[in-house]
Design an enzyme around this catalytic site. Structure first.
Site, PDB file in Angstrom:
ATOM      1  N   GLU A 268       0.849  -1.196   0.000  1.00 28.87           N
ATOM      2  CA  GLU A 268       0.000   0.000   0.000  1.00 28.87           C
ATOM      3  C   GLU A 268       0.886   1.249   0.000  1.00 28.87           C
ATOM      4  O   GLU A 268       1.914   1.285   0.660  1.00 28.87           O
ATOM      5  CB  GLU A 268      -0.886  -0.016   1.254  1.00 28.87           C
ATOM      6  N   LYS A 343      -9.946   1.058  -1.856  1.00 32.96           N
ATOM      7  CA  LYS A 343     -10.062   0.766  -0.421  1.00 32.96           C
ATOM      8  C   LYS A 343     -11.435   1.226   0.043  1.00 32.96           C
ATOM      9  O   LYS A 343     -11.857   2.348  -0.248  1.00 32.96           O
ATOM     10  CB  LYS A 343      -8.950   1.489   0.337  1.00 32.96           C
ATOM     11  N   CYS A 377      -5.202  -3.283   3.171  1.00 38.76           N
ATOM     12  CA  CYS A 377      -4.888  -3.066   4.580  1.00 38.76           C
ATOM     13  C   CYS A 377      -6.106  -3.203   5.507  1.00 38.76           C
ATOM     14  O   CYS A 377      -6.562  -4.296   5.802  1.00 38.76           O
ATOM     15  CB  CYS A 377      -4.210  -1.701   4.725  1.00 38.76           C
TER      16      CYS A 377
END
Length: 519
Positions: A268, A343, A377
């Protein structure tokens, strides 16, 4: 042959030979006095000549004690209604089809004195191995229901089969077949009129070869069975220009390509060093400055994917879309196509300091090396997302992450391990290490990249396929066997997907658009 009267047993599994016929005939006469006894020697000879691999016996010190006789057949024909006579030609010659795409279990029998040794299970397991080795679609069998005559006045054949399935009734043949992963597909009427104990009925049983691949499938549609995944635990470095940063990326793409990896995963915000080329006085503007490199970055990585013949997962890159800043991971396939996953869950830091918005779509991606998902994440800490992807057949979940401290990393790590177990898939996580003194909010980092597997006998004892040294730049490479996923989903010690109580709960996508897209 009991604990009170022990006996030395020396068992050997092997293929049947014509010289075994006298013993085989004697065994069949003992097992089948009610339905004709032994087959003619000419029938056995023909089976051995036409399909030697399918004729299996177990001997004890040279004495035959169990056997399984098998032919090949056309699945479409014999997965429908048929009789025993449809499988037998004139003079009891079994109709073996050398071009058949399935196996048909003609017979399986065990010496009554050896029935406590589970020899039938050994023969079934051997048949399954042959089916897999020959890449056949399934094993079919017409199974006797030998205790049905005791219940025929009180219940129909289907009621009897259901009672056996629920273990209310024991049937020596059907109970055994159900315990060996066979499913009852239909009731066969007038299957063998000689079988008075079964009242002429039989069950059509099927064991499905989950690894079957049609021979005529187009090359472009063939699925790889073993996929090589590369993960770069990326060291953040000072960079003088975009070209300088790209040269670092290309070096590692080239390296993984040399190892013939199918995928390379970057972390990321792996392009964070480019923020150092702009003004750092305002973090809101600095991250938006970084987004100006997005288009050029994806173009370059797509070229690398084609040139180096590797699928690149560009961990995450900030990008402006409709006046909103999104954090998106890009999949640059080696065929030149590009897709992205935003995300969805934004951390307090990203929301507060950088004012990043969350995406609103979840995708599963088809590639030439399996079906994959990407969660960036924080998203891996929300199990609903992985479950939605798993329902679409995801094989590998890639999780590019960026964590500053060990406790932040442990949240990602332990959730990733849970996702691998509960969704029966591989999970690859990749993070960055080091620091960038010239870039605010990229002060410290902690990473220990890894690939996790389901927890079962086919995988490492700790369910870790590969793991990096913490906080050290390194390349991680792991081979992932997708066939093992298929097997664990159907035949594992536990089968999470099959055992979900969909009658009690469900997970549904409520966002706009089609929800979980397949691209």
């Amino acid at each position: 042959m009991t604990p009170e009267t022990p006996s030395d047993v020396f068992l050997k599994l092997r293929n049947l030979t014509l010289g075994d016929y006298p013993q085989l005939a004697k065994l069949m006469e003992a097992v089948y006095p009610d339905i004709g006894g032994a087959w003619p020697e000419s029938s056995i000879k023909r089976l051995i000549n036409e399909f030697p691999a399918g004729q299996i016996v177990i001997e004890d010190s040279g004495q035959l004690v169990a056997a399984a006789l098998t032919i090949c057949c056309n699945y479409d024909r014999f997965s429908r209604q048929h009789t025993y006579e449809d499988l037998i030609g004139r003079r009891e010659h079994m109709k073996h089809d050398p071009n058949g795409d399935a196996m048909y279990g003609m017979d399986l029998f065990v010496d009554p004195e050896y029935r406590d040794l589970r020899l039938g299970r050994r023969l079934y397991d051997a048949r399954k191995d042959i089916c897999r080795d020959l890449n056949l679609r399934a094993i079919l069998a017409g199974g006797r229901i030998t205790n049905y005559h005791k219940y025929a006045d009180d219940m129909s054949p289907m009621e009897y089969i259901e009672a056996v399935d629920h273990k209310d009734i024991h049937d020596p043949i059907l109970s055994f077949q159900l315990a060996n992963d066979f499913e009852v597909k239909r009731l066969l009427k007038d299957y063998n009129p000689q079988d008075e104990k079964s009242q002429g009925y039989a069950t059509l049983l099927e064991w499905n070869n989950i690894l079957y691949e049609p021979e005529n499938r187009d090359l472009s549609q063939r699925r790889k069975s073993v996929v090589r995944v590369g993960i770069l635990q990326w060291q953040m470095r000072l960079t003088k220009s975009f070209d300088d940063w790209v040269s670092q990326v290309e070096y590692f793409v080239d390296t993984f390509a040399d190892y013939q990896a199918d995928f390379v995963l970057f972390p990321e915000f792996f392009n964070a060093p480019l923020m150092g080329l702009g003004d750092q006085s305002n973090q809101f503007e600095a991250i938006r400055f970084l987004s100006t490199f997005a288009e050029k970055t994806i173009e370059t990585l797509s070229e690398f994917a084609i040139t180096y013949n590797i699928n690149i997962i560009a961990g995450s890159i900030p990008v402006m879309e409709d006046e909103k800043l999104l954090n998106k991971a890009y999949l640059c396939r080696r065929d030149g196509t590009v897709d992205a996953q935003a995300k969805l869950h934004i951390t307090p830091h990203e929301r507060r300091d950088w004012v990043i918005d969350g995406g609103d779509k979840l995708k599963v991606f088809d590639t030439d090396a399996g079906r994959i998902g990407i969660l960036i994440c924080y998203d891996v800490e929300f199990p609903e997302l992985s479950r939605l992807l798993a329902k679409q057949g995801m094989d590998i979940l890639f999780v590019p992450f960026w964590t500053d401290t060990k406790n932040g990393f442990l949240r990602v790590q332990r959730c990733a391990q849970a996702r691998a177990i509960e969704n029966e898939c591989y999970v690859a996580i990749g993070g960055s290490v080091g620091n960038l003194p010239q870039v605010h909010n990229v002060d410290i980092q902690y990473a220990e990249s890894a690939v996790y597997s389901p927890s079962d006998f086919a995988f490492p004892h700790d369910a870790v396929m590969a793991e990096s040294t913490p906080n050290t730049e390194m390349a991680l490479v792991a081979d992932l066997d997708l066939d093992k996923l298929v097997q664990v989903r159907h035949e594992g010690s536990v089968t999470n997907a099959k055992d979900q109580r969909n009658d009690l709960y469900e997970i549904r996508w409520l966002g706009e658009g089609p929800g979980v897209e397949k691209v």
